[in-house]
Design an enzyme around this catalytic site. Structure first.
Site, short mmCIF file in Angstrom:
data_model
loop_
_atom_site.label_atom_id
_atom_site.label_comp_id
_atom_site.label_asym_id
_atom_site.label_seq_id
_atom_site.Cartn_x
_atom_site.Cartn_y
_atom_site.Cartn_z
N LYS A 1 -2.76 5.78 1.75
CA LYS A 1 -3.03 4.34 1.78
C LYS A 1 -4.10 4.04 0.74
CE LYS A 1 -4.70 0.52 4.57
NZ LYS A 1 -4.87 -0.03 5.91
N LYS B 1 1.46 3.33 1.06
CA LYS B 1 1.15 1.91 1.15
C LYS B 1 0.17 1.53 0.05
CE LYS B 1 -1.13 -1.22 4.34
NZ LYS B 1 -1.84 -1.32 5.58
#
Ligand code: PBG
Length: 321
Positions: A194, A247
């Site tokens: 992330k 992400k």
């Protein structure tokens, strides 16, 4: 010429026969934003046509999703300001909004796969994903809270917990806690790679969870790094993650492919709020064809290597498929 590549593009029949990637309702995880109240369906200003639901309307929404063939949801809650503190105490409340939302969904559609966000930021008075001390985000005390939070979610009926915080060692802490409490079947979808991205802005509007000071660069990854994403992901798998995630999506499709090639667990991609907002804004201006661009981006995420996509476009896409 002996070889003409255009032969395989002559008409839709041959194109569909040689198509390497396709989208289906099975590919999607639907993010849901939940708020307190009754009969609330509020549009998020920076996410046109995306809403926060109160529990009564959430019930209707998940029934509709199920009928459309959408079988997985990822739940986020907007926590009232007076319940926020540094330790995220409210996150452990058995009767908290998340815990009630899980029960509401499971009551409405028992077969729906319920995944829950595990992170402190919606509960944190500082808007950070960890406990704050002297301006620093503490790691180990935070993972202890995250493990308790995950346990509280599975006790309420969640099938998977999805830690989105990027503290070190949190997957191991959560996995050990779930195993010790006999939740052997509960899954972990880890936000493994992330990035500290500027694409999360509209999401922070949706939950009113923007960091009160500084940024998230001491825990989320540097967008410049590629090798590190593989290291993060492999560590999460070793700590017990069942599904790993990259992400955001579009800017990070090289990472998606690297990880897909490097690991043998399912790979999820989160097409984040800023990616959604860009398509909405440009198409509102008449500059882009909304549906065509949406489907092209989703297909590209899949082609890059995603087994599944968390996307605010899930409903829009499924209507077109
Ligand atoms: C925070 C969290 C964020 C998102 C999911 N979980 C934002 C952040 O890290 O600040 C972003 C999702 C999106 O932008 O759609 N734990």
């Amino acid at each position: 010429m002996l070889i003409r590549n255009r032969r395989l593009r002559t008409n839709e029949a041959i194109r569909s026969l040689v198509r390497e990637t396709s989208l289906s309702p099975n590919d999607f995880i639907v993010p849901l934003f939940v708020v307190e109240g009754k009969n609330v369906k509020e549009e998020i200003a920076s996410m046109p046509n995306y809403f926060r639901f109160s529990l009564d309307l959430l019930e209707k929404e998940v029934k509709e999703l199920w009928q459309m063939g959408l079988k997985s949801v990822l739940v986020f809650v907007k926590v009232p300001d007076n319940l926020k503190d540094n330790e995220g105490t409210e996150a452990l409340n058995k009767e908290g909004l998340m815990q009630r939302a899980i029960k509401t969904i499971k009551n409405a559609v028992p077969e729906m796969l319920v995944m829950t966000d595990v992170a402190l930021d919606p509960y944190s008075s500082y808007g950070h994903d960890g406990i704050v001390e002297n301006g620093e985000i503490l790691n180990d005390p935070t993972t202890k809270v995250l493990a308790k939070m995950a346990l509280s979610h599975v006790k309420a009926g969640a099938d998977f917990v999805a830690p989105s915080d990027m503290m070190d060692g949190r997957i191991l802490a959560i996995r050990e806690t779930l195993e010790e409490n006999n939740f052997h079947k509960s899954g972990i979808m880890s936000y493994s790679a992330k990035y500290a991205s500027a694409f999360y802005g509209p999401f922070r509007d949706a939950l009113d969870s923007a960091p009160g000071f500084g940024d998230k660069k001491t825990y989320q990854m540097d967008p410049a790094n590629r090798e590190e994403a593989i290291k993060e992901t492999i560590m999460d798998i070793e700590e017990g993650a069942d599904i790993v995630m990259v992400k955001p999506g579009l800017c990070y499709l090289d990472i998606v492919r690297d990880i897909r090639n490097a690991v043998d667990v399912p790979v999820a991609v989160y097409q984040v709020s800023g990616e959604y907002a860009m398509i909405k804004a440009a198409s509102e201006k008449g500059w882009l064809d909304h549906d065509a661009v949406m489907l092209e981006q989703l297909l590209s995420i899949k082609r890059a290597g995603a087994h599944m996509i968390a996307s605010y476009f899930a409903k829009d896409a499924v209507k077109l498929l």
